[in-house]
Scaffold this motif. Structure first.
Motif, PDB file in Angstrom:
ATOM      1  N   ALA A  99     -54.943  34.261 -60.109  1.00 57.66           N
ATOM      2  CA  ALA A  99     -55.735  35.276 -59.427  1.00 57.66           C
ATOM      3  C   ALA A  99     -55.694  35.063 -57.918  1.00 57.66           C
ATOM      4  O   ALA A  99     -55.365  33.975 -57.431  1.00 57.66           O
ATOM      5  CB  ALA A  99     -57.180  35.226 -59.911  1.00 57.66           C
ATOM      6  N   GLU A 100     -56.019  36.107 -57.182  1.00 54.41           N
ATOM      7  CA  GLU A 100     -56.206  35.997 -55.747  1.00 54.41           C
ATOM      8  C   GLU A 100     -57.599  35.425 -55.476  1.00 54.41           C
ATOM      9  O   GLU A 100     -58.478  35.474 -56.338  1.00 54.41           O
ATOM     10  CB  GLU A 100     -56.062  37.373 -55.090  1.00 54.41           C
ATOM     11  CG  GLU A 100     -54.701  38.007 -55.299  1.00 54.41           C
ATOM     12  CD  GLU A 100     -54.576  39.341 -54.597  1.00 54.41           C
ATOM     13  OE1 GLU A 100     -54.834  39.388 -53.375  1.00 54.41           O
ATOM     14  OE2 GLU A 100     -54.241  40.339 -55.258  1.00 54.41           O
ATOM     15  N   LEU A 101     -57.756  34.899 -54.278  1.00 56.23           N
ATOM     16  CA  LEU A 101     -59.025  34.263 -53.921  1.00 56.23           C
ATOM     17  C   LEU A 101     -59.725  35.059 -52.835  1.00 56.23           C
ATOM     18  O   LEU A 101     -59.165  35.309 -51.764  1.00 56.23           O
ATOM     19  CB  LEU A 101     -58.795  32.834 -53.437  1.00 56.23           C
ATOM     20  CG  LEU A 101     -60.029  32.076 -52.930  1.00 56.23           C
ATOM     21  CD1 LEU A 101     -61.049  31.895 -54.058  1.00 56.23           C
ATOM     22  CD2 LEU A 101     -59.629  30.719 -52.352  1.00 56.23           C
ATOM     23  N   THR A 110     -56.263  35.294 -47.380  1.00 58.10           N
ATOM     24  CA  THR A 110     -55.092  35.919 -46.768  1.00 58.10           C
ATOM     25  C   THR A 110     -54.979  37.375 -47.191  1.00 58.10           C
ATOM     26  O   THR A 110     -54.109  38.086 -46.713  1.00 58.10           O
ATOM     27  CB  THR A 110     -53.814  35.171 -47.185  1.00 58.10           C
ATOM     28  OG1 THR A 110     -53.700  35.194 -48.615  1.00 58.10           O
ATOM     29  CG2 THR A 110     -53.828  33.732 -46.704  1.00 58.10           C
ATOM     30  N   ASN A 111     -55.857  37.825 -48.086  1.00 65.24           N
ATOM     31  CA  ASN A 111     -55.731  39.168 -48.617  1.00 65.24           C
ATOM     32  C   ASN A 111     -56.798  40.133 -48.096  1.00 65.24           C
ATOM     33  O   ASN A 111     -56.762  41.317 -48.418  1.00 65.24           O
ATOM     34  CB  ASN A 111     -55.782  39.142 -50.149  1.00 65.24           C
ATOM     35  CG  ASN A 111     -57.006  38.411 -50.676  1.00 65.24           C
ATOM     36  OD1 ASN A 111     -58.040  38.382 -50.022  1.00 65.24           O
ATOM     37  ND2 ASN A 111     -56.900  37.826 -51.855  1.00 65.24           N
ATOM     38  N   GLY A 112     -57.763  39.638 -47.337  1.00 66.75           N
ATOM     39  CA  GLY A 112     -58.799  40.504 -46.802  1.00 66.75           C
ATOM     40  C   GLY A 112     -59.997  40.686 -47.706  1.00 66.75           C
ATOM     41  O   GLY A 112     -61.004  41.274 -47.295  1.00 66.75           O
ATOM     42  N   TYR A 113     -59.934  40.208 -48.957  1.00 67.66           N
ATOM     43  CA  TYR A 113     -61.062  40.352 -49.875  1.00 67.66           C
ATOM     44  C   TYR A 113     -62.076  39.232 -49.630  1.00 67.66           C
ATOM     45  O   TYR A 113     -61.707  38.087 -49.387  1.00 67.66           O
ATOM     46  CB  TYR A 113     -60.597  40.291 -51.325  1.00 67.66           C
ATOM     47  CG  TYR A 113     -59.581  41.340 -51.696  1.00 67.66           C
ATOM     48  CD1 TYR A 113     -59.744  42.665 -51.308  1.00 67.66           C
ATOM     49  CD2 TYR A 113     -58.451  41.010 -52.435  1.00 67.66           C
ATOM     50  CE1 TYR A 113     -58.814  43.628 -51.642  1.00 67.66           C
ATOM     51  CE2 TYR A 113     -57.509  41.967 -52.779  1.00 67.66           C
ATOM     52  CZ  TYR A 113     -57.694  43.279 -52.382  1.00 67.66           C
ATOM     53  OH  TYR A 113     -56.774  44.230 -52.722  1.00 67.66           O
ATOM     54  N   SER A 114     -63.349  39.605 -49.729  1.00 69.84           N
ATOM     55  CA  SER A 114     -64.389  38.614 -49.509  1.00 69.84           C
ATOM     56  C   SER A 114     -65.641  39.023 -50.276  1.00 69.84           C
ATOM     57  O   SER A 114     -65.634  39.974 -51.062  1.00 69.84           O
ATOM     58  CB  SER A 114     -64.706  38.502 -48.006  1.00 69.84           C
ATOM     59  OG  SER A 114     -65.451  39.632 -47.565  1.00 69.84           O
ATOM     60  N   LEU A 115     -66.728  38.300 -50.037  1.00 66.90           N
ATOM     61  CA  LEU A 115     -68.012  38.627 -50.650  1.00 66.90           C
ATOM     62  C   LEU A 115     -68.653  39.840 -49.985  1.00 66.90           C
ATOM     63  O   LEU A 115     -69.755  40.238 -50.337  1.00 66.90           O
ATOM     64  CB  LEU A 115     -68.936  37.407 -50.568  1.00 66.90           C
ATOM     65  CG  LEU A 115     -70.138  37.316 -51.518  1.00 66.90           C
ATOM     66  CD1 LEU A 115     -69.706  37.446 -52.965  1.00 66.90           C
ATOM     67  CD2 LEU A 115     -70.882  36.002 -51.307  1.00 66.90           C
TER      68      LEU A 115
END
Length: 273
Positions: A99-101, A110-115
């Motif tokens: 999975a991505e983190l 590194t993907n821009g996804y966050s909480l």
């Protein structure tokens, strides 16, 4: 004769003391588990420990922002893996589940996804994302075998209706936040509101704790966005530049997405079905 009587008295005293200790341990959990009521509500990890073992289903509520993120991600057809720690070990865990983190608002990513709920609004279907969270994810991982849902203001009615499929003993757990100084629980306005919103759509006897949550939700229902912006958690996010996250989290009852946990991952129950 006196010695014999003294011996018997000592033995009886020991037995009675032992019985008292056993009964004390047996009765103590019953005081706090709200078992007299079908609909229960308690805060944080201790709430999970008390209520999960005796409930048909448990609902985790972390409005700002874990539950809101999970609703948006899974509604897009992606999958959320839970992980409690926001450290380097999360990288290894993400690799282990392919999975991505996500980060805690733009760190270690590194993907821009966050909480941040805004960061995941355009996440593609099929994405596998690890979302570390010290509150929502942490509680999820402590529940055990009890069926688990995640709820927020966006999907409160859908979650309530789905929860009742498991039975009438339903526990709603407002996650709360943590004080930075010592890590202790900080009961959070937004999570009490979110818990009350879900409980308001459930049928059954309310514990006093659950009734307080419903009453609080009803009192603030007409101005959710304004109150979320003025509460401590909302002000903290706005000060950090995440006002849009508060706005997304305050959106009320717009989603029929139900966040169902299985194998440490939340999916949209419609997709799983």
């Amino acid at each position: 004769m006196l010695a014999k009587n003294l011996y018997e008295f000592t033995c009886l005293t020991y037995i009675y003391a032992l019985i008292f200790i056993i009964l004390s341990f047996a009765i103590a959990p019953m005081i706090y588990n709200q078992s007299e009521f079908n609909l229960r509500c308690e805060w944080g990890v201790q709430g999970v420990a008390q209520l999960a073992p005796i409930s048909d289903v448990i609902v985790i509520v972390d409005v700002l922002s874990f539950s809101t993120c999970v609703e948006i991600v899974t509604n897009n057809g992606a999958i959320i893996f839970t992980y409690a720690y926001k450290d380097e070990s999360a990288i290894d865990y993400a690799k282990s589940v392919q999975a991505e983190l996500a980060s805690h608002r733009q760190r270690w990513t590194t993907n821009g996804y966050s909480l941040s709920p805004k960061s995941v609004t355009q996440i593609p279907a099929g994405t596998r994302l690890v979302l570390p969270s010290p509150n929502g994810s942490f509680l999820t991982l402590h529940i055990g075998n009890t069926p688990t849902l995640a709820g927020c203001l966006r999907n409160c009615q859908a979650v309530a209706q789905f929860a009742q499929k498991y039975g009438d003993k339903i526990a709603v757990i407002p996650a709360g936040e943590r004080w930075k100084e010592d890590g202790s629980l900080r009961p959070a306005f937004e999570d009490l509101i979110g818990a009350g919103a879900i409980l308001s759509y459930l049928r059954g006897s309310l514990s006093p704790e659950a009734e307080v949550a419903v009453t609080t939700f009803q009192a603030f229902r007409q101005g959710l966005l304004g109150y979320l912006k003025k509460c401590s958690s909302g002000k903290e996010l706005i000060a950090k530049g995440f006002e849009s996250d508060v706005e997304l989290s305050a959106t009320f009852n717009i989603s029929d997405c139900v966040l169902l946990l299985g194998d440490n991952a939340y999916v949209n129950s419609r997709v799983q079905g």
